[in-house]
Design a protein around this motif. Structure first.
Motif, PDB file in Angstrom:
ATOM      1  N   ASP A  87      -0.265  18.814   0.950  1.00 41.42           N
ATOM      2  CA  ASP A  87      -0.712  16.782   0.329  1.00 41.42           C
ATOM      3  C   ASP A  87      -1.310  16.614   0.322  1.00 41.42           C
ATOM      4  N   CYS A  88      -1.859  16.568   1.399  1.00 40.14           N
ATOM      5  CA  CYS A  88      -3.033  15.963   2.661  1.00 40.14           C
ATOM      6  C   CYS A  88      -4.135  15.080   1.549  1.00 40.14           C
ATOM      7  N   GLY A  89      -4.216  15.522  -0.030  1.00 40.11           N
ATOM      8  CA  GLY A  89      -4.861  15.315  -0.775  1.00 40.11           C
ATOM      9  C   GLY A  89      -4.446  13.832  -1.563  1.00 40.11           C
ATOM     10  N   LEU A  90      -3.013  13.209  -1.368  1.00 39.85           N
ATOM     11  CA  LEU A  90      -2.318  12.643  -1.820  1.00 39.85           C
ATOM     12  C   LEU A  90      -2.222  11.518  -0.785  1.00 39.85           C
ATOM     13  N   LEU A  91      -1.988  11.608   0.247  1.00 41.59           N
ATOM     14  CA  LEU A  91      -1.714  10.763   1.566  1.00 41.59           C
ATOM     15  C   LEU A  91      -2.801   9.577   1.782  1.00 41.59           C
ATOM     16  N   PRO A  92      -1.697   8.716   2.393  1.00 43.97           N
ATOM     17  CA  PRO A  92      -2.996   7.228   2.403  1.00 43.97           C
ATOM     18  C   PRO A  92      -3.638   8.175   4.486  1.00 43.97           C
ATOM     19  N   LEU A  93      -4.578   9.097   3.901  1.00 46.27           N
ATOM     20  CA  LEU A  93      -5.252   9.278   4.959  1.00 46.27           C
ATOM     21  C   LEU A  93      -6.179   8.001   6.081  1.00 46.27           C
ATOM     22  N   HIS A 153       0.530  -1.188   0.034  1.00 42.93           N
ATOM     23  CA  HIS A 153      -0.250  -0.174  -0.042  1.00 42.93           C
ATOM     24  C   HIS A 153       0.587   0.877   0.417  1.00 42.93           C
ATOM     25  N   ARG A 154       1.774   1.084  -0.587  1.00 47.54           N
ATOM     26  CA  ARG A 154       3.112   2.561  -0.298  1.00 47.54           C
ATOM     27  C   ARG A 154       2.264   3.328  -1.474  1.00 47.54           C
ATOM     28  N   VAL A 155       2.518   4.590  -0.954  1.00 45.56           N
ATOM     29  CA  VAL A 155       2.109   5.270  -1.477  1.00 45.56           C
ATOM     30  C   VAL A 155       3.361   6.621  -2.763  1.00 45.56           C
ATOM     31  N   GLU A 156       3.234   7.238  -3.489  1.00 41.59           N
ATOM     32  CA  GLU A 156       4.149   7.660  -4.336  1.00 41.59           C
ATOM     33  C   GLU A 156       3.602   9.112  -4.705  1.00 41.59           C
ATOM     34  N   LEU A 157       4.296  10.323  -4.522  1.00 40.67           N
ATOM     35  CA  LEU A 157       3.934  11.408  -4.627  1.00 40.67           C
ATOM     36  C   LEU A 157       4.171  12.025  -6.406  1.00 40.67           C
TER      37      LEU A 157
END
Length: 422
Positions: A350-356, A34-38
């Motif tokens: 960045d919140c819209g890009l983060l796995p919140l 579940h890694r997220v890349e900017l």
């Protein structure tokens, strides 16, 4: 109330180690799929990152419990770089900055950025224009995707951590930690129950501190540029711009009013509390707004939605805010006012890009625009603005509505936020 705060202050190292250990255990229990890349930077340069701690001996620390402390700031810099093959990007949240992710509700180890720590500056003799950035409550790292994109297009981005203002902690480059203090944001993170006039005075004082921080950092950049370090001789401080988010947007504008070294300024969805809203600034100025339904519906509805404590406060605040925006927009040479449809206040981070996580309260102020699209729209308008006014490059995107950016609504503040009658 003071006892638990004192306990935390005195036992911070042990508590931080426990929190980091718990975070590490949680990471190990999670799968790695579940890694997220900017978003990958699109400019011709790779990106480096470094940090400094700078002490201002001329100023007292306004938010510290003691009286003898001097104002000290942590500063993070993203810059055009020449990355060595095989070099690994630095952590999204380095060191104890990871503690901030516990508040915002995501796992920092799952996020991959692109900047390489202390990478060599891009080759050649070119000097790069400089942008100083003031956040508000969010740590500088929560704007990483935007900063990496600006740096990849040839800008040096210098982002401040205003000490005691970051939630829940400010962290120095050497690892020291300072707990958040509400006075550092003028109690702006809660619905105010004091007279509007008093709020204006409190927040204007906060903005003044932040503007002084920006001027001090530019002084330090001049010394850095004249020295022998990594960035020596590579900063074009004759092409200096400022930008900020929320209270930081007001701070950037106030800094430009006070300091002639600033050539152009951007306010990212920030209200105006300080003198700049009365006096204006005759320099290029861009306001980028989120949608604000609390400014458009009747005050009674906004009070029911808990946006304001009373209808009287609502009416005073909306008239004050819109008048200040309009005055500054009209005084700028030139002025630009753009609203991004679907954006919320946190959409500029960045919140819209983060796995919140689903319970993260940052989600409540994200708006409906998709995170990658917001990053692209924001990046494009900032690059157009600073390219035009710091580099004298054509920027047709600023000339009016563009079909490739349908989210951007060009209207003066008084049109965007027509104050309805009660």
């Amino acid at each position: 109330m003071r006892r638990p705060i004192r306990f935390i202050e005195r036992n911070w190292t042990q508590l931080a180690l426990v929190a980091v250990a718990a975070s590490w255990v949680f990471r190990r229990l999670r799968t790695k799929r579940h890694r997220v890349e900017l978003p990958a930077p699109t400019g011709p340069f790779q990106v480096g990152r470094l940090a400094f701690d700078w002490l201002d001996p001329a100023r007292k620390e306004p938010y510290a419990p003691g009286k003898r402390r001097r104002r000290e700031l942590s500063v993070w810099i993203w810059y055009p770089a020449e990355v060595n093959p095989g070099a690994q990007a630095g952590e999204y949240l380095p060191g104890r900055w990871r503690l901030t992710s516990l508040l915002w509700g995501f796992q920092a180890s799952r996020v991959r950025a692109h900047a390489v720590s202390r990478a060599p500056v891009a080759r050649g003799q070119e000097r790069f224009p400089v942008l100083v950035f003031s956040p508000a409550a969010f740590a500088p790292h929560y704007y990483t995707a935007l900063f990496e994109e600006l740096a990849s297009h040839g800008y040096v981005v210098v982002a401040l951590s205003h000490t005691y203002e970051m939630l829940p902690v400010s962290v120095f480059a050497d690892g020291r930690v300072r707990l958040f203090r509400p006075a550092s944001v003028g109690n702006a993170l809660q619905v105010s129950r004091i007279p509007h006039e008093e709020d204006v005075r409190k927040r204007a004082r906060v903005v003044g501190v932040k503007a002084e921080d920006l001027s001090f950092v530019v002084d330090q950049l001049e010394r850095l540029n004249a020295g022998t370090g990594l960035l020596a001789g590579r900063l074009d401080l004759d092409r200096l711009g400022a930008l900020g988010h929320s209270l930081g947007g007001n701070a950037a504008a106030e800094f430009c009013r006070r300091d002639r070294r600033c050539r152009a300024v951007v306010d990212l969805d920030g209200g105006l509390w300080s003198e700049v809203s009365q006096e204006g600034i005759p320099r290029p100025f861009l306001m980028l707004f989120a949608e604000h339904p609390e400014y458009l519906r009747p005050c009674a509805d906004s009070v029911r939605q808990k946006a304001f404590s009373s209808e009287e406060y609502c009416q005073e605040h909306r008239a004050f805010a819109v008048t200040g925006w309009q005055r500054l927009y009209a005084s700028a040479q030139p002025g630009y006012s753009i609203q991004v449809r679907g954006a919320g206040h946190a959409s500029f981070t960045d919140c819209g890009l983060l796995p919140l996580r689903s319970g993260s309260f940052a989600r409540q102020s994200l708006g409906s625009i998709e995170g990658h699209r917001m990053w692209r729209v924001l990046s494009d308008y900032l690059l157009a603005f600073f390219d035009r006014h710091l580099r004298d490059r054509p920027a047709p995107l600023l000339d009016g509505p563009d079909p490739s950016h349908p989210e951007a609504l060009f209207e003066p503040p008084e049109v965007l936020f027509q104050v309805p009658k009660a």
